[in-house]
Write a protein that holds these residues in place. Sequence first.
Motif: not given
Length: 177
Positions: A99-102, A106-110, A138-142
């Motif tokens: 996920s791009f958002t995740a 995570a990067t901002r928090d780091h 994970r991105e769950r497309r289903s």
Amino acid sequence: MTDRAGKTTTSRFRILATLLDHEAYPADQIARLYAERWQAELVYKSIKSTLRGGDRRLRGQSPDLAEQEIWALLTVYNALVDHAVTAAVDLGVNPDEISFTAVLHATRDHLTASTPCQACGHHSDSADLQATIAATPRERRSRTRTSPRTKKQRETQHTRDVGYTITITESNLPKMT
């Protein structure tokens, strides 16, 4: 188009192109490339809506400053995608599952939680960041959402969870010589 319930709806559309040599540019390849084109649109969406924020305008008040900010957004986007791809390779999964958002969160928090180098300001412990990204769901497309996320998505709910089949048919347009 086939929805989750199995109902099929057929729509016809034409892709008009200046590529007149049907042997060099077969219709099925053009249809596949059209679908690939949307990957670029998704990148723009990620930059405009997720990275920058959907309701925020560029801060630069001159063309040069706006261009500088766009280059900065593209640089940050590519760095975040690089983190996502690294995590995907480590996990042995498709990068689209990260996920791009995740990765952004995570990067901002780091960056806000870790102590930068006193000499240069560099955050050296990227292993922690990669571990955090790898641990995100994970991105769950289903998956089936119980409701769309935004008002606009709720208005177009009938287009959710559908599968598309592209069938190429012979043109009824007159042949050009």
